[in-house]
Design a protein around this motif. Structure first.
Motif, mmCIF file in Angstrom:
data_model
loop_
_atom_site.group_PDB
_atom_site.id
_atom_site.type_symbol
_atom_site.label_atom_id
_atom_site.label_comp_id
_atom_site.label_asym_id
_atom_site.label_seq_id
_atom_site.Cartn_x
_atom_site.Cartn_y
_atom_site.Cartn_z
ATOM 1 N N ASP A 93 18.411 102.933 -58.109
ATOM 2 C CA ASP A 93 18.952 104.204 -57.667
ATOM 3 C C ASP A 93 19.331 104.951 -58.967
ATOM 4 O O ASP A 93 19.399 104.330 -60.038
ATOM 5 C CB ASP A 93 20.174 103.909 -56.795
ATOM 6 N N LEU A 94 19.564 106.233 -58.895
ATOM 7 C CA LEU A 94 19.892 106.981 -60.123
ATOM 8 C C LEU A 94 21.374 107.355 -60.177
ATOM 9 O O LEU A 94 22.136 106.819 -60.992
ATOM 10 C CB LEU A 94 19.006 108.233 -60.214
ATOM 11 N N LYS A 100 27.890 110.561 -51.462
ATOM 12 C CA LYS A 100 27.114 109.675 -52.348
ATOM 13 C C LYS A 100 25.880 109.125 -51.651
ATOM 14 O O LYS A 100 25.991 108.533 -50.581
ATOM 15 C CB LYS A 100 27.985 108.512 -52.828
ATOM 16 N N ARG A 146 20.291 116.142 -49.589
ATOM 17 C CA ARG A 146 20.882 117.475 -49.762
ATOM 18 C C ARG A 146 21.240 118.149 -48.432
ATOM 19 O O ARG A 146 22.353 118.645 -48.252
ATOM 20 C CB ARG A 146 19.904 118.348 -50.560
ATOM 21 N N SER A 180 24.095 116.462 -46.637
ATOM 22 C CA SER A 180 25.351 116.748 -47.340
ATOM 23 C C SER A 180 25.887 118.113 -46.912
ATOM 24 O O SER A 180 27.074 118.254 -46.597
ATOM 25 C CB SER A 180 25.130 116.760 -48.860
ATOM 26 N N LYS A 222 23.246 125.690 -53.860
ATOM 27 C CA LYS A 222 23.886 124.494 -54.444
ATOM 28 C C LYS A 222 22.959 123.848 -55.468
ATOM 29 O O LYS A 222 23.381 123.431 -56.544
ATOM 30 C CB LYS A 222 24.238 123.489 -53.338
ATOM 31 N N SER A 264 15.463 107.191 -55.986
ATOM 32 C CA SER A 264 16.602 108.104 -55.858
ATOM 33 C C SER A 264 16.320 109.135 -54.780
ATOM 34 O O SER A 264 15.202 109.639 -54.680
ATOM 35 C CB SER A 264 16.840 108.814 -57.192
ATOM 36 N N ALA A 265 17.358 109.470 -54.010
ATOM 37 C CA ALA A 265 17.226 110.518 -52.992
ATOM 38 C C ALA A 265 17.088 111.888 -53.637
ATOM 39 O O ALA A 265 16.748 112.859 -52.969
ATOM 40 C CB ALA A 265 18.456 110.512 -52.084
ATOM 41 N N SER A 266 17.360 111.962 -54.938
ATOM 42 C CA SER A 266 17.408 113.263 -55.598
ATOM 43 C C SER A 266 16.037 113.818 -55.962
ATOM 44 O O SER A 266 15.246 113.168 -56.638
ATOM 45 C CB SER A 266 18.257 113.184 -56.865
ATOM 46 N N ASN A 289 15.789 116.076 -57.992
ATOM 47 C CA ASN A 289 15.969 116.465 -59.397
ATOM 48 C C ASN A 289 15.876 115.283 -60.350
ATOM 49 O O ASN A 289 16.188 115.424 -61.536
ATOM 50 C CB ASN A 289 17.325 117.150 -59.564
HETATM 51 P P1 B16 Z 1 19.197 116.450 -54.748
HETATM 52 P P2 B16 Z 1 20.814 108.873 -55.494
HETATM 53 C C1 B16 Z 1 21.498 111.224 -54.358
HETATM 54 O O1 B16 Z 1 20.992 110.481 -55.437
HETATM 55 C C2 B16 Z 1 22.945 111.621 -54.606
HETATM 56 O O2 B16 Z 1 23.779 110.467 -54.610
HETATM 57 C C3 B16 Z 1 23.406 112.569 -53.527
HETATM 58 O O3 B16 Z 1 24.746 112.966 -53.759
HETATM 59 C C4 B16 Z 1 22.469 113.797 -53.521
HETATM 60 O O4 B16 Z 1 22.842 114.728 -52.513
HETATM 61 C C5 B16 Z 1 21.049 113.305 -53.273
HETATM 62 O O5 B16 Z 1 20.690 112.407 -54.300
HETATM 63 C C6 B16 Z 1 20.043 114.447 -53.236
HETATM 64 O O6 B16 Z 1 19.974 115.058 -54.487
HETATM 65 O O7 B16 Z 1 19.988 117.538 -54.098
HETATM 66 O O8 B16 Z 1 19.169 116.537 -56.250
HETATM 67 O O9 B16 Z 1 17.823 116.308 -54.150
HETATM 68 O O10 B16 Z 1 22.202 108.264 -55.446
HETATM 69 O O11 B16 Z 1 19.931 108.481 -54.319
HETATM 70 O O12 B16 Z 1 20.144 108.684 -56.830
#
Ligand code: B16
Ligand code: MG
Length: 213
Positions: free
Chosen positions: A8-9, A44, A48, A51, A75, A113-115, A117
């Protein structure tokens, strides 16, 4: 018994949870929704849109699908401006060493990672060359706690799920790893990460040798 480690990131390699939260808080303030610090934990590992929905529900604020898309984009703009300032100094202590040791032990490394970015953030942190594959959250059907993202990371490095170790700081992420049929290492508190097979307090306490037997 392991051929890959899937990381995970946010909260594992970099401490970006507070950057995500600062961006959410700025947006929430603009909407007149006060966000107390303990709300950070609820976001966490949560994707997105989910959240944003949690924050709107918290403030009893209703928005159309189109309005929510605009808010989520806003955001994300705040978050992207903040991560553009990140540097290798912002890696969590031990993160680079762990990636190097996993590689040196002959295992693959991948990011789950869910991100959306993650790729630019890995560049800013200087660790992209240490990661063999990045699972794209946009390419999988269901977000964590579904197993999809970890299964995709395993597929990209060509390793069977049963031979993967997943490393996560969030409850949803640990569930995702276990549902994928992998061994889960939790980063944080064992009383919270109850489904993890092993828990260490921080990534600095992770040593791949402990799992290779
Ligand atoms: P983004 P992870 C997650 O990353 C974050 O913990 C979470 O807070 C965030 O909303 C999600 O990524 C999406 O990120 O808006 O940049 O696509 O913990 O899975 O690395
Ligand atoms: Mg995380």
């Amino acid at each position: 018994r392991f051929d890959a480690v899937l990381f995970d990131l946010d909260g594992v390699l970099a401490d970006t949870a507070h950057i995500h939260f600062a961006a959410w808080r700025r947006l929430a303030e603009e909407l007149g929704i006060p966000l107390e610090p303990r709300f950070e934990d609820r976001l966490k590992g949560v994707d997105r849109m989910t959240s944003l929905d949690l924050i709107l529900a918290h403030g009893n604020v209703e928005r159309t699908v189109e309005e929510r898309r605009v808010l989520a984009d806003r955001k994300n703009g705040y978050y992207q401006a903040a991560i553009a300032e990140q540097s290798p100094d912002d890696l969590l202590p031990g993160a680079r060493r762990v990636l190097e040791e996993v590689r040196a032990a002959g295992l693959k490394t991948a990011l789950a990672s869910a991100s959306h970015n993650a790729p630019p953030l890995l560049d800013q942190l200087g660790i992209r060359p240490l990661i063999d594959a990045i699972a794209n959250p946009a390419a999988v059907k269901a977000p964590k706690p579904a197993p999809d993202l970890f299964l995709e990371a395993a597929r990209l490095v060509g390793v069977a799920p049963g031979r993967c170790l997943g490393v996560e700081d969030a409850v949803a992420g640990i569930t995702s790893i276990k549902e994928a049929g992998m061994v889960a290492v939790g980063i944080g508190d064992p009383t919270i990460l109850t489904r993890a097979d092993h828990v260490v307090p921080a990534i600095a306490d992770f040593h791949i040798g402990d799992y290779l037997g």
